[in-house]
Scaffold this motif. Structure first.
Motif, PDB file in Angstrom:
ATOM      1  N   SER A   2      17.394  16.947  74.269  1.00  0.00           N
ATOM      2  CA  SER A   2      18.205  18.105  74.617  1.00  0.00           C
ATOM      3  C   SER A   2      19.034  18.513  73.405  1.00  0.00           C
ATOM      4  O   SER A   2      19.460  17.682  72.620  1.00  0.00           O
ATOM      5  N   TYR A   3      19.233  19.794  73.290  1.00  0.00           N
ATOM      6  CA  TYR A   3      20.035  20.316  72.197  1.00  0.00           C
ATOM      7  C   TYR A   3      21.378  20.754  72.732  1.00  0.00           C
ATOM      8  O   TYR A   3      21.468  21.471  73.712  1.00  0.00           O
ATOM      9  N   SER A   4      22.396  20.310  72.082  1.00  0.00           N
ATOM     10  CA  SER A   4      23.745  20.718  72.440  1.00  0.00           C
ATOM     11  C   SER A   4      24.071  22.021  71.724  1.00  0.00           C
ATOM     12  O   SER A   4      23.534  22.306  70.667  1.00  0.00           O
ATOM     13  N   THR A   5      24.956  22.800  72.297  1.00  0.00           N
ATOM     14  CA  THR A   5      25.343  24.040  71.636  1.00  0.00           C
ATOM     15  C   THR A   5      26.178  23.768  70.396  1.00  0.00           C
ATOM     16  O   THR A   5      26.395  24.664  69.602  1.00  0.00           O
ATOM     17  N   VAL A   9      22.117  20.678  63.645  1.00  0.00           N
ATOM     18  CA  VAL A   9      20.705  20.545  63.277  1.00  0.00           C
ATOM     19  C   VAL A   9      19.862  21.495  64.110  1.00  0.00           C
ATOM     20  O   VAL A   9      18.996  22.194  63.598  1.00  0.00           O
ATOM     21  N   ALA A  10      20.115  21.564  65.390  1.00  0.00           N
ATOM     22  CA  ALA A  10      19.346  22.454  66.247  1.00  0.00           C
ATOM     23  C   ALA A  10      19.576  23.904  65.844  1.00  0.00           C
ATOM     24  O   ALA A  10      18.637  24.698  65.820  1.00  0.00           O
ATOM     25  N   LEU A  11      20.791  24.251  65.508  1.00  0.00           N
ATOM     26  CA  LEU A  11      21.083  25.618  65.115  1.00  0.00           C
ATOM     27  C   LEU A  11      20.397  25.958  63.800  1.00  0.00           C
ATOM     28  O   LEU A  11      19.905  27.071  63.627  1.00  0.00           O
ATOM     29  N   ALA A  51      18.046  34.941  73.143  1.00  0.00           N
ATOM     30  CA  ALA A  51      18.007  33.652  73.834  1.00  0.00           C
ATOM     31  C   ALA A  51      19.190  32.771  73.433  1.00  0.00           C
ATOM     32  O   ALA A  51      19.787  32.101  74.273  1.00  0.00           O
ATOM     33  N   VAL A  52      19.532  32.775  72.156  1.00  0.00           N
ATOM     34  CA  VAL A  52      20.680  31.980  71.699  1.00  0.00           C
ATOM     35  C   VAL A  52      21.965  32.519  72.315  1.00  0.00           C
ATOM     36  O   VAL A  52      22.815  31.752  72.766  1.00  0.00           O
ATOM     37  N   GLY A  53      22.102  33.836  72.364  1.00  0.00           N
ATOM     38  CA  GLY A  53      23.299  34.428  72.961  1.00  0.00           C
ATOM     39  C   GLY A  53      23.424  34.126  74.442  1.00  0.00           C
ATOM     40  O   GLY A  53      24.508  33.853  74.942  1.00  0.00           O
ATOM     41  N   LEU A  54      22.303  34.158  75.152  1.00  0.00           N
ATOM     42  CA  LEU A  54      22.337  33.845  76.580  1.00  0.00           C
ATOM     43  C   LEU A  54      22.607  32.367  76.833  1.00  0.00           C
ATOM     44  O   LEU A  54      23.234  32.001  77.821  1.00  0.00           O
ATOM     45  N   THR A  55      22.127  31.522  75.944  1.00  0.00           N
ATOM     46  CA  THR A  55      22.300  30.082  76.118  1.00  0.00           C
ATOM     47  C   THR A  55      23.685  29.607  75.709  1.00  0.00           C
ATOM     48  O   THR A  55      24.325  28.866  76.440  1.00  0.00           O
ATOM     49  N   GLY A  56      24.135  30.034  74.546  1.00  0.00           N
ATOM     50  CA  GLY A  56      25.373  29.487  74.014  1.00  0.00           C
ATOM     51  C   GLY A  56      26.529  30.446  73.922  1.00  0.00           C
ATOM     52  O   GLY A  56      27.595  30.073  73.455  1.00  0.00           O
ATOM     53  N   GLY A  57      26.349  31.682  74.283  1.00  0.00           N
ATOM     54  CA  GLY A  57      27.443  32.641  74.230  1.00  0.00           C
ATOM     55  C   GLY A  57      27.589  33.280  72.862  1.00  0.00           C
ATOM     56  O   GLY A  57      26.808  33.045  71.938  1.00  0.00           O
ATOM     57  N   GLY A  58      28.607  34.082  72.748  1.00  0.00           N
ATOM     58  CA  GLY A  58      28.833  34.862  71.537  1.00  0.00           C
ATOM     59  C   GLY A  58      29.161  34.037  70.318  1.00  0.00           C
ATOM     60  O   GLY A  58      28.760  34.376  69.202  1.00  0.00           O
TER      61      GLY A  58
END
Length: 98
Positions: A2-5, A9-11, A51-58
C-alpha cells in the motif's frame, strides 16, 4: 503493497510515470501516430493528476506537480502523529529517542 499519501517514493514513481506518458504523447504527435493512440496517451497523462488529486487531495496534487515543493523548514514533517516514522525520514523530522 500500500502507498501512503506521505510516501515520497510512491510520489516520485507517480511523477516519473506522468513525465513518461507526457513525453510519449509529445513523441506520438511528432512522429505522426494515429489520432486514437495520441488521444490515449494524452488522456492517460491527464488522468494521472486527476487520480492523485482524488486520492490524496490538493496538497498531494501540488507536491506531484511542483517537485520542489517538498519539505521546507516551515512545512510539517510527512509523518502523521501516532504513525511510526520511516528510517529514511529527514533528520529534522525524526522524533527524539526515548
Amino acid at each position: 503493497m500500500s502507498y501512503s499519501t506521505t510516501d515520497p517514493v510512491a510520489l516520485s514513481r507517480i511523477r516519473r510515470k506522468l513525465a513518461v506518458f507526457s513525453g510519449l504523447s509529445l513523441v506520438a504527435v511528432a512522429v505522426g501516430l494515429p489520432a486514437w493512440s495520441v488521444a490515449a496517451l494524452v488522456l492517460t497523462s491527464l488522468a494521472i493528476p486527476v487520480a492523485v488529486g482524488l486520492t490524496g487531495g490538493g496538497s498531494l496534487l501540488r507536491h506531484l506537480l511542483r517537485p520542489s515543493g517538498g519539505l521546507t523548514p516551515e512545512s510539517p514533517c510527512p509523518v502523521a502523529r501516532g504513525v511510526p516514522e520511516p528510517p529514511e525520514a529527514p533528520r529534522r523530522c525524526r522524533r527524539p529517542a526515548g
